[in-house]
Design an enzyme around this catalytic site. Structure first.
Site, PDB file in Angstrom:
ATOM      1  N   THR A   1      36.674  36.823  60.839  1.00 28.91           N
ATOM      2  CA  THR A   1      36.393  37.261  62.393  1.00 28.91           C
ATOM      3  C   THR A   1      35.149  38.345  62.182  1.00 28.91           C
ATOM      4  O   THR A   1      34.886  38.774  63.585  1.00 28.91           O
ATOM      5  CB  THR A   1      37.532  37.858  62.978  1.00 28.91           C
ATOM      6  OG1 THR A   1      38.020  38.687  62.135  1.00 28.91           O
ATOM      7  CG2 THR A   1      38.638  36.981  63.077  1.00 28.91           C
ATOM      8  N   GLU A   2      34.450  38.511  61.258  1.00 32.39           N
ATOM      9  CA  GLU A   2      33.627  39.444  61.157  1.00 32.39           C
ATOM     10  C   GLU A   2      32.510  39.426  62.311  1.00 32.39           C
ATOM     11  O   GLU A   2      31.860  40.495  63.000  1.00 32.39           O
ATOM     12  CB  GLU A   2      32.745  39.527  59.833  1.00 32.39           C
ATOM     13  CG  GLU A   2      33.692  40.042  58.611  1.00 32.39           C
ATOM     14  CD  GLU A   2      34.635  39.206  57.934  1.00 32.39           C
ATOM     15  OE1 GLU A   2      35.036  39.214  56.969  1.00 32.39           O
ATOM     16  OE2 GLU A   2      34.625  38.000  58.597  1.00 32.39           O
ATOM     17  N   VAL A   3      31.735  38.351  62.593  1.00 34.89           N
ATOM     18  CA  VAL A   3      30.660  38.250  63.488  1.00 34.89           C
ATOM     19  C   VAL A   3      31.387  38.698  65.074  1.00 34.89           C
ATOM     20  O   VAL A   3      30.421  39.020  65.955  1.00 34.89           O
ATOM     21  CB  VAL A   3      30.331  36.635  63.596  1.00 34.89           C
ATOM     22  CG1 VAL A   3      29.657  36.154  62.356  1.00 34.89           C
ATOM     23  CG2 VAL A   3      31.225  35.683  64.211  1.00 34.89           C
TER      24      VAL A   3
ATOM     25  N   ILE B   1      32.694  41.386  65.480  1.00 40.42           N
ATOM     26  CA  ILE B   1      32.468  42.695  65.941  1.00 40.42           C
ATOM     27  C   ILE B   1      31.063  43.171  65.293  1.00 40.42           C
ATOM     28  O   ILE B   1      31.234  44.483  65.049  1.00 40.42           O
ATOM     29  CB  ILE B   1      33.673  43.606  65.413  1.00 40.42           C
ATOM     30  CG1 ILE B   1      34.103  43.144  63.821  1.00 40.42           C
ATOM     31  CG2 ILE B   1      34.900  43.616  65.904  1.00 40.42           C
ATOM     32  CD1 ILE B   1      34.868  44.033  63.117  1.00 40.42           C
TER      33      ILE B   1
END
Length: 258
Positions: free
Chosen positions: A134-136, A138
């Protein structure tokens, strides 16, 4: 101070347990260091033939710890390189471990937690487990784990799940070839251990080690160079305005409009 990682050996199986259930086993520098030490211990333990990685509580690992994310906003570039190299060391220690590593995933495996599952040799999960990079969402990038993910799934799947940052079910993870087995929560401990015991009793330890080396050393001869690049990208992204904005709003639990 309670250990964040537990280590025990029985029947030639080392069980490494992430023990931070009150924080959903979120990753921080201390946990990363303790996990690395535990895997090095398993590597050097002559009584160990197979390793199982699992977690206490209702999540395998929810990704980066909130206090850790807050600290990253104030790190220097050099500190971020060192921090990224620590995660790289953990992942490469597991990936190149001369023993088979089996992940037993129950609950969420998100971001860095999903990365931990990705680099294990065999992955069992429950139907209720959720995965995602889910990095993208944030303002971050899944830099280091992407180097390993591309060896498990197709390029199109890698782009889909890394660029969207979506979470997906264990059944979808199985279809993506990210994991190997989906097992009911009531059976996963037994099934994982039975699989580990079958390797212990049915296969030569030396042959397991060499076969794993054969795969890891030939599937991507440029892996080390890719990881070096990923570390630099990881550190540079942490200096970006998008990262600072994303982390700040995420920590405030505010909606992020990109």
């Amino acid at each position: 101070m309670e250990n964040l990682v537990l280590y025990q050996v029985a029947e030639r199986i080392a069980t490494i347990t992430i023990n931070r259930p009150e924080k959903k086993n979120a990753l921080n520098p201390r946990l990363i260091a303790e996990l690395t030490s535990a895997f090095i211990q398993a590597s050097e333990d002559d009584l160990v033939k197979v390793v199982i990685l699992n977690a206490n509580g209702d999540a395998f690992s929810a990704g980066a710890d909130l206090a850790y994310l807050q600290q990253l906003q104030h790190n220097t570039f050099e500190e971020n390189v060192a921090d990224s190299n620590a995660l790289k060391k953990l992942f490469t220690t597991i990936y190149y471990l001369p023993k088979v590593v089996i992940a037993q995933v129950e609950g969420h495996a998100i971001a860095g937690g999903c990365g931990l599952a990705t680099i294990c040799d065999i992955v069992f999960a429950t139907p209720e487990s959720n995965f995602g990079y889910t990095e993208v969402k944030i303002g971050f990038v899944p830099a280091i784990v992407s180097c390993f993910l591309k060896q498990k799934v197709s390029e199109s799947i890698a782009k889909e799940i890394l660029l969207t940052g979506k979470t997906f079910s264990a059944e979808q993870a199985l279809n993506y070839n990210l994991i190997n087995f989906v097992t009911n929560s009531s059976d996963i401990h037994q099934k994982t251990r039975e699989f580990a015991l079958s390797l212990c009793s049915g296969s030569s330890g030396n042959s397991l080690m060499i076969t794993k080396q054969l795969i890891t050393q030939t599937v991507n001869p440029y892996l080390e160079k890719s990881l070096e690049t990923a570390v630099q990208i990881n550190a540079r992204v942490r200096e970006s305005e998008d990262f600072k904005k994303g982390i700040s709003l995420f920590l405030k639990k505010e909606k992020i409009n990109w």
